[in-house]
Design a protein around this motif. Structure first.
Motif, PDB file in Angstrom:
ATOM      1  N   LYS A  43      -4.789  21.068 -10.396  1.00  0.00           N
ATOM      2  CA  LYS A  43      -3.876  20.022 -10.863  1.00  0.00           C
ATOM      3  C   LYS A  43      -3.445  19.070  -9.758  1.00  0.00           C
ATOM      4  CE  LYS A  43      -2.027  22.509 -14.875  1.00  0.00           C
ATOM      5  NZ  LYS A  43      -0.835  23.113 -15.501  1.00  0.00           N
ATOM      6  N   PRO A  44      -3.093  19.570  -8.565  1.00  0.00           N
ATOM      7  CA  PRO A  44      -2.714  18.621  -7.507  1.00  0.00           C
ATOM      8  C   PRO A  44      -3.831  17.625  -7.185  1.00  0.00           C
ATOM      9  CG  PRO A  44      -1.988  20.830  -6.938  1.00  0.00           C
ATOM     10  CD  PRO A  44      -2.849  20.972  -8.154  1.00  0.00           C
ATOM     11  N   SER A  45      -5.071  18.095  -7.208  1.00  0.00           N
ATOM     12  CA  SER A  45      -6.201  17.193  -6.934  1.00  0.00           C
ATOM     13  C   SER A  45      -6.358  16.165  -8.051  1.00  0.00           C
ATOM     14  CB  SER A  45      -7.495  17.994  -6.786  1.00  0.00           C
ATOM     15  OG  SER A  45      -7.446  18.814  -5.643  1.00  0.00           O
ATOM     16  N   LEU A  46      -6.151  16.596  -9.288  1.00  0.00           N
ATOM     17  CA  LEU A  46      -6.233  15.672 -10.426  1.00  0.00           C
ATOM     18  C   LEU A  46      -5.173  14.584 -10.291  1.00  0.00           C
ATOM     19  CD1 LEU A  46      -6.676  16.611 -14.168  1.00  0.00           C
ATOM     20  CD2 LEU A  46      -4.928  14.968 -13.482  1.00  0.00           C
ATOM     21  N   TYR A  47      -3.937  15.011 -10.004  1.00  0.00           N
ATOM     22  CA  TYR A  47      -2.848  14.042  -9.875  1.00  0.00           C
ATOM     23  C   TYR A  47      -3.092  13.082  -8.708  1.00  0.00           C
ATOM     24  CZ  TYR A  47      -0.103  16.868 -13.164  1.00  0.00           C
ATOM     25  OH  TYR A  47       0.343  17.531 -14.272  1.00  0.00           O
ATOM     26  N   ALA A  48      -3.587  13.621  -7.602  1.00  0.00           N
ATOM     27  CA  ALA A  48      -3.820  12.787  -6.420  1.00  0.00           C
ATOM     28  C   ALA A  48      -4.911  11.750  -6.662  1.00  0.00           C
ATOM     29  CB  ALA A  48      -4.192  13.676  -5.230  1.00  0.00           C
ATOM     30  N   ALA A  49      -5.948  12.151  -7.393  1.00  0.00           N
ATOM     31  CA  ALA A  49      -7.088  11.253  -7.590  1.00  0.00           C
ATOM     32  C   ALA A  49      -6.917  10.310  -8.777  1.00  0.00           C
ATOM     33  CB  ALA A  49      -8.361  12.086  -7.781  1.00  0.00           C
ATOM     34  N   PHE A  50      -6.265  10.780  -9.834  1.00  0.00           N
ATOM     35  CA  PHE A  50      -6.238  10.007 -11.074  1.00  0.00           C
ATOM     36  C   PHE A  50      -4.838   9.713 -11.612  1.00  0.00           C
ATOM     37  CE2 PHE A  50     -10.227  12.474 -11.077  1.00  0.00           C
ATOM     38  CZ  PHE A  50     -11.147  11.439 -11.165  1.00  0.00           C
ATOM     39  N   GLY A  51      -3.811  10.304 -11.052  1.00  0.00           N
ATOM     40  CA  GLY A  51      -2.477  10.168 -11.624  1.00  0.00           C
ATOM     41  C   GLY A  51      -2.272  11.230 -12.686  1.00  0.00           C
TER      42      GLY A  51
END
Length: 197
Positions: A43-51
């Motif tokens: 999830k942190p990677s998703l938020y960092a890359a795509f919001g």
């Protein structure tokens, strides 16, 4: 100052994977766990890359249009076919895509459009869906306006009505494909429909 941490996944590949999940399940039927599992990230990677989920959904819709949407329009401008043949090729190209067995089935934009009547899609994402449909309608309207100017169509025909007609056919083909219709069935509908132009 520390250098930013290098992203360990390909953003375009991850976006394609997210697009497939949304396309298959729709916005309300897709959880963050579905997305992170398909994308192979946390999830942190998703938020960092795509919001957030909404921003990812909007990006997935835009990706879909570029990868699976605009490619069909080339058939409308073929120089070796008459108008009926060009429109038929355009719709046949769409029919082939919506029945392609390696894809989720149907049209992602059509699926999203069918969800806009409720409250399950956030406002900004809804606007993205509306914008895509308006852009398609405007492009088709411009196409038929040019065909009338070139005297390939009667000047009594309304470019806007014709654009709405083709857009309705696109959505109908998508829904039928999603419901299991075969390409041969869709092609028969296209033949009948394009004889009316």
């Amino acid at each position: 100052m520390k250098a930013g941490r290098h992203r360990s996944f390909d953003k375009d590949t991850a976006l394609d994977q997210a697009m497939q999940v949304f396309w298959l399940n729709g916005y309300p039927g897709t959880s963050l766990a579905d997305l992170t599992n398909a994308m192979g990230i946390n999830k942190p990677s998703l938020y960092a890359a795509f919001g957030n989920k909404e921003k990812l959904y909007k990006s997935a819709l835009e990706r879909y249009v570029q990868k699976h949407g605009v490619i069909h329009a080339k058939h409308l401008f073929a120089t070796d076919k008459n108008l009926n043949e060009r429109v038929r090729c355009y719709l046949t190209s769409i029919a082939q895509m919506v029945t392609e067995p390696t894809l989720p089935g149907g049209c992602f934009v059509c699926l999203s459009t069918s969800e806009v009547g409720g409250t399950c899609i956030p406002t900004d994402a809804l606007q993205t869906v509306f914008n895509i449909n308006e852009q398609t309608k405007a492009a088709l309207t411009d196409f038929f306006t040019a065909e009338i100017a070139a005297e390939n169509l009667s000047s009594e025909r309304s470019p806007v009505t014709l654009a709405n007609y083709i857009l309705s056919l696109q959505f109908g083909l998508s829904v039928m494909a999603r419901n299991g219709a075969k390409l041969t069935e869709l092609n028969e509908i296209i033949k009948l429909s394009t004889n009316k132009l």
